[in-house]
Design a protein around this motif. Sequence first.
Motif, short mmCIF file in Angstrom:
data_model
loop_
_atom_site.label_atom_id
_atom_site.label_comp_id
_atom_site.label_asym_id
_atom_site.label_seq_id
_atom_site.Cartn_x
_atom_site.Cartn_y
_atom_site.Cartn_z
N ASP A 1 -6.60 13.33 2.77
CA ASP A 1 -7.60 12.42 2.17
C ASP A 1 -7.54 11.73 0.83
O ASP A 1 -7.84 10.40 0.75
CB ASP A 1 -9.09 13.35 2.16
CG ASP A 1 -9.59 13.82 3.35
OD1 ASP A 1 -9.81 12.89 4.44
OD2 ASP A 1 -10.21 14.80 3.59
N THR A 2 -6.83 12.57 -0.11
CA THR A 2 -6.81 11.94 -1.35
C THR A 2 -5.64 10.68 -1.20
O THR A 2 -5.98 9.85 -1.86
CB THR A 2 -5.95 12.95 -2.47
OG1 THR A 2 -6.72 14.07 -2.20
CG2 THR A 2 -5.67 12.60 -3.76
N LYS B 1 0.85 -1.26 -0.06
CA LYS B 1 0.10 -0.09 0.10
C LYS B 1 0.83 1.12 0.01
O LYS B 1 0.66 2.09 -0.70
CB LYS B 1 -0.92 0.02 1.19
CG LYS B 1 -2.19 -1.11 1.13
CD LYS B 1 -3.09 -0.71 2.15
CE LYS B 1 -4.46 -1.70 1.90
NZ LYS B 1 -5.24 -1.30 0.93
N GLU C 1 -7.13 3.18 -0.08
CA GLU C 1 -8.39 2.63 0.67
C GLU C 1 -8.19 2.49 1.84
O GLU C 1 -8.32 1.14 2.38
CB GLU C 1 -8.77 1.52 -0.44
CG GLU C 1 -9.19 1.71 -1.75
CD GLU C 1 -9.59 0.44 -2.59
OE1 GLU C 1 -9.17 -0.25 -2.39
OE2 GLU C 1 -10.36 0.94 -3.51
N SER D 1 -8.02 4.37 6.02
CA SER D 1 -8.40 5.50 6.86
C SER D 1 -7.12 6.41 6.97
O SER D 1 -5.77 5.93 6.65
CB SER D 1 -8.79 5.18 8.37
OG SER D 1 -7.73 4.85 8.88
N LYS D 2 -7.26 7.76 6.91
CA LYS D 2 -6.13 8.87 7.44
C LYS D 2 -5.40 8.44 8.51
O LYS D 2 -4.05 8.53 8.32
CB LYS D 2 -6.84 10.22 7.61
CG LYS D 2 -7.31 10.85 6.42
CD LYS D 2 -8.13 12.08 6.65
CE LYS D 2 -9.08 12.27 7.56
NZ LYS D 2 -9.76 13.49 7.75
N ALA E 1 -5.25 8.77 1.34
CA ALA E 1 -5.75 7.74 1.91
C ALA E 1 -6.89 6.91 1.06
O ALA E 1 -6.94 5.92 0.94
CB ALA E 1 -6.77 8.21 3.35
N ASN E 2 -7.53 7.59 0.56
CA ASN E 2 -8.51 7.20 -0.68
C ASN E 2 -7.81 6.31 -1.73
O ASN E 2 -8.26 5.44 -2.31
CB ASN E 2 -9.33 8.25 -1.39
CG ASN E 2 -10.36 9.03 -0.32
OD1 ASN E 2 -10.62 8.41 0.79
ND2 ASN E 2 -10.60 10.23 -0.41
N THR E 3 -6.68 6.86 -2.07
CA THR E 3 -5.90 6.27 -3.03
C THR E 3 -5.58 4.77 -2.75
O THR E 3 -5.54 3.91 -3.65
CB THR E 3 -4.64 6.98 -3.47
OG1 THR E 3 -4.96 8.29 -4.15
CG2 THR E 3 -3.51 6.43 -4.52
#
Length: 108
Positions: A23-24, A4, A30, A32-33, A26-28
């Motif tokens: 946020d970007t 990851k 998948e 949590s921050k 963490a989303n990349t």
Amino acid sequence: NALKVSTLVQYLEENYEQEITIDTMANTIEVSKQHLCRIFKSELGMRPVEYLTNIRIRQSKRLLLDQIDLKVYEVGKKVGYNDQSYYGATFKILERMTPGEFRKLNMY
């Protein structure tokens, strides 16, 4: 976790000039921050935002020397800093000189 982090590092290296928030990031990958910050720090010894800053400053140093026709603020914009003052301050913290001083010192 290593996969990851490695995926995120590749994303940051390829997209550093864009606006990238925690946020970007963490989303990349998948997660949590909080989990992102934990695994990134355990794998690379720094927070993800620090890593992104290092990429941006490294790339700006290259541009400052390779594209002397670009003004300092244009270099900052090309590496993801929309605020010239923030770019200059960040550069100075990491390099102990301003981008302009760096360019002058290394051009000759």
